[in-house]
Write an enzyme that holds these catalytic residues in place. Structure first.
Site, PDB file in Angstrom:
ATOM      1  N   GLU A 129       5.787-126.789-116.255  1.00 48.75           N
ATOM      2  CA  GLU A 129       5.546-128.114-116.844  1.00 48.75           C
ATOM      3  C   GLU A 129       3.758-128.397-116.881  1.00 48.75           C
ATOM      4  O   GLU A 129       3.332-128.654-116.047  1.00 48.75           O
ATOM      5  CB  GLU A 129       6.366-129.050-115.946  1.00 48.75           C
ATOM      6  CG  GLU A 129       6.065-130.556-116.568  1.00 48.75           C
ATOM      7  CD  GLU A 129       6.871-130.645-117.745  1.00 48.75           C
ATOM      8  OE1 GLU A 129       7.665-129.899-118.351  1.00 48.75           O
ATOM      9  OE2 GLU A 129       6.469-131.597-118.630  1.00 48.75           O
TER      10      GLU A 129
ATOM     11  N   CYS B 226     -12.292-106.484-117.535  1.00 50.37           N
ATOM     12  CA  CYS B 226     -11.906-107.766-117.949  1.00 50.37           C
ATOM     13  C   CYS B 226     -11.376-108.255-119.316  1.00 50.37           C
ATOM     14  O   CYS B 226     -10.528-108.946-119.611  1.00 50.37           O
ATOM     15  CB  CYS B 226     -12.850-108.823-117.582  1.00 50.37           C
ATOM     16  SG  CYS B 226     -13.034-108.643-115.486  1.00 50.37           S
TER      17      CYS B 226
ATOM     18  N   LYS C 128      -8.278-106.553-120.007  1.00 47.81           N
ATOM     19  CA  LYS C 128      -6.942-107.439-119.419  1.00 47.81           C
ATOM     20  C   LYS C 128      -6.551-108.572-120.210  1.00 47.81           C
ATOM     21  O   LYS C 128      -5.516-108.904-120.206  1.00 47.81           O
ATOM     22  CB  LYS C 128      -7.430-107.677-118.014  1.00 47.81           C
ATOM     23  CG  LYS C 128      -7.395-106.304-117.124  1.00 47.81           C
ATOM     24  CD  LYS C 128      -7.686-106.643-115.670  1.00 47.81           C
ATOM     25  CE  LYS C 128      -7.671-105.498-114.780  1.00 47.81           C
ATOM     26  NZ  LYS C 128      -8.158-105.792-113.231  1.00 47.81           N
TER      27      LYS C 128
ATOM     28  N   ARG D 207      -4.664-107.917-123.157  1.00 47.67           N
ATOM     29  CA  ARG D 207      -3.460-107.517-122.771  1.00 47.67           C
ATOM     30  C   ARG D 207      -2.585-108.791-122.403  1.00 47.67           C
ATOM     31  O   ARG D 207      -1.381-109.043-122.869  1.00 47.67           O
ATOM     32  CB  ARG D 207      -3.213-106.717-121.579  1.00 47.67           C
ATOM     33  CG  ARG D 207      -1.960-106.298-121.090  1.00 47.67           C
ATOM     34  CD  ARG D 207      -1.864-104.978-119.963  1.00 47.67           C
ATOM     35  NE  ARG D 207      -0.693-105.400-119.223  1.00 47.67           N
ATOM     36  CZ  ARG D 207      -0.202-104.175-118.474  1.00 47.67           C
ATOM     37  NH1 ARG D 207      -1.215-103.300-118.138  1.00 47.67           N
ATOM     38  NH2 ARG D 207       0.782-104.422-118.090  1.00 47.67           N
TER      39      ARG D 207
ATOM     40  N   LYS E 145      -0.613-105.324-104.512  1.00 46.94           N
ATOM     41  CA  LYS E 145       0.759-105.181-104.998  1.00 46.94           C
ATOM     42  C   LYS E 145       1.940-105.328-104.173  1.00 46.94           C
ATOM     43  O   LYS E 145       2.858-105.856-104.368  1.00 46.94           O
ATOM     44  CB  LYS E 145       0.576-103.929-105.789  1.00 46.94           C
ATOM     45  CG  LYS E 145      -0.107-103.987-107.178  1.00 46.94           C
ATOM     46  CD  LYS E 145       0.147-102.432-107.708  1.00 46.94           C
ATOM     47  CE  LYS E 145      -0.573-102.472-109.328  1.00 46.94           C
ATOM     48  NZ  LYS E 145      -1.762-102.763-109.442  1.00 46.94           N
TER      49      LYS E 145
ATOM     50  N   LYS F 284       9.714-103.389-111.989  1.00 50.51           N
ATOM     51  CA  LYS F 284       8.985-103.526-113.054  1.00 50.51           C
ATOM     52  C   LYS F 284       9.588-103.017-114.229  1.00 50.51           C
ATOM     53  O   LYS F 284       9.849-103.758-115.296  1.00 50.51           O
ATOM     54  CB  LYS F 284       7.470-103.175-113.034  1.00 50.51           C
ATOM     55  CG  LYS F 284       6.524-103.760-111.904  1.00 50.51           C
ATOM     56  CD  LYS F 284       5.498-103.044-111.697  1.00 50.51           C
ATOM     57  CE  LYS F 284       4.615-102.960-112.787  1.00 50.51           C
ATOM     58  NZ  LYS F 284       3.900-104.097-113.125  1.00 50.51           N
TER      59      LYS F 284
END
Length: 423
Positions: free
Chosen positions: A74, A220, A223, A226, A356, A391
């Protein structure tokens, strides 16, 4: 409606007043980067979420998020600069001074090395993002420049000046072209390394430079490109979302900046993509720049010590903060929790909370809290165990990523499957 200065100011204030001194740079000799993901809401008394010092991309990359109609988060337009909340991205990799080296130099600060070149009666100061285009003229220019004298001059700049001396060119026009230290990935053509604006080939995939071996971490701008197609939520969270979470704007702090370059790097490289799965698209993200400078940025620290002789270096520590009820703060040094000894490296206690494996464990706890019949269909009745398997099970996300690689980002560096087979 918010402004770039309001969002930047909010983040700078949060950094100064709500984050601990531990992990911040020593302003007498160190500088750092600030990045934040900001969720813009109209609800009062909400906080901003910052992730500080470990995402490269200039003085401050501050990203407000507003809501597509069906987005599960929201988010609405802002009215009060103190009434923001934000969700931190899990894509920030804690890095030490080796990988922060020039912080991709594309967006770091300038006016550091005071080399003079003279054209006729005019003198130009060579900035950190030096580019020299040679024209006829009688002058004493780069021939007399000692390229080894300054700690601030980059390897790329030395190449340019050395090239100028070797070719015997005697006229120069100096301009700033935002040199990057990021290296082209295997499979892409290499930079031309010609003097001036032809030094780089633009639009190529690159990895963060480091000071030794090449890193496997994409630059960066890559990224961001992407995320602008796949969303910034990643594959795991996509199991629980109907649509990707896109950034509505990217706000860059006061630093060398080019709107044209930002558009090309983040949007235009992927604008031609077609046949994406439902829900995915190339986001028309807004590019904005603030006039406010981050007080611990490279330019701010260099300006403050313009007459000093001390060597200024990137801070080796990183602070990550998020607006969560439990353990919101994570301070790391060179990729490990601050205070880690050599003997402790590799143990669970030394891991960053945003690495990760730790984020995967949070994901597993989320799954365990949901009954089997209420799990997303992509996770129901499936024998999934490893990080890689979960994933891959996000089928729509993986299909979109395949399309993006095939049509635009084909040389993207991928870690081997072995690195992702953990539980």
């Amino acid at each position: 409606m918010w402004s770039a200065d309001e969002v930047a100011g909010l983040c700078y204030t949060h950094y100064s007043t709500k984050l601990p001194k531990q992990g911040k740079p020593n302003p007498n000799r160190e500088w750092t980067l600030l990045a934040a993901v900001v969720k813009v809401e109209s609800a009062p008394e909400r906080e901003a979420c910052l992730n500080v010092g470990n995402l490269q991309g200039g003085d401050a990359s501050i990203i407000p998020m507003t809501k597509p109609k069906d987005q599960p988060c929201e988010v609405v337009g802002r009215k009060n600069p103190t009434s923001h909340s934000a969700d931190c991205s899990d894509n920030y990799d804690p890095v030490g001074p080796e990988n922060k080296r020039k912080t991709e130099e594309t967006a770091s600060d300038h006016v550091t090395k005071k080399i003079k070149t003279v054209i006729g009666d005019s003198a130009f100061e060579v900035t950190e993002r030096i580019a020299v285009q040679y024209v006829p003229g009688n002058q004493q220019n780069v021939q007399d420049t000692d390229t080894s004298r300054s700690e601030f001059i980059t390897d790329g700049q030395r190449e340019i000046l050395t090239c100028a001396k070797e070719t015997g060119l005697i006229g120069a026009t100096v301009m700033d072209v935002y040199r990057t230290g990021a290296k082209c990935v295997l499979g892409e053509r290499d930079d031309a390394r010609r003097p001036g604006i032809e030094y780089h080939h633009v639009g190529l995939l690159r990895v963060k430079p480091g000071r030794g071996d090449r890193t496997c971490s994409m630059s960066c701008s890559d990224k961001l490109a992407r995320w602008n197609v796949l969303g910034c939520q990643g594959a795991l969270l996509m199991h629980f979302l109907q649509h990707p979470v896109y950034l509505s704007a990217i706000v860059v702090g006061k630093c060398p900046y080019s709107q044209e370059v930002m558009q090309r790097a983040v949007i235009e490289r992927c604008q031609h993509i077609s046949f994406l799965p439902d829900g995915f698209h190339v986001q028309e993200v807004k590019m904005l720049q603030s006039n406010l400078q981050f007080k611990h940025s490279r330019h701010a620290i260099q300006t403050a010590h313009a007459n000093g002789k001390a060597k200024l270096v990137p801070c080796g520590a990183a602070i990550s903060w998020s607006a969560v009820p439990e353990q919101p703060l994570d301070v790391t040094s060179n990729g490990f929790k601050q205070g880690t000894t050599k003997k402790g490296i590799g143990s669970r206690q030394t891991r960053s909370r945003i690495c990760k494996v730790e984020l995967f464990h949070v994901f597993q706890r989320l799954m365990a809290s949901i009954s089997q019949e209420n799990l997303p269909e992509s996770l129901r009745e499936k024998k999934l165990e490893t990080y890689w398997e979960y994933k891959e099970a996000a089928a729509n996300y993986q299909e979109a990523w395949k399309v993006l690689r095939n049509q635009a980002l084909g040389a993207w560096v991928k870690n081997t499957k072995d690195y992702l087979q953990f539980t």
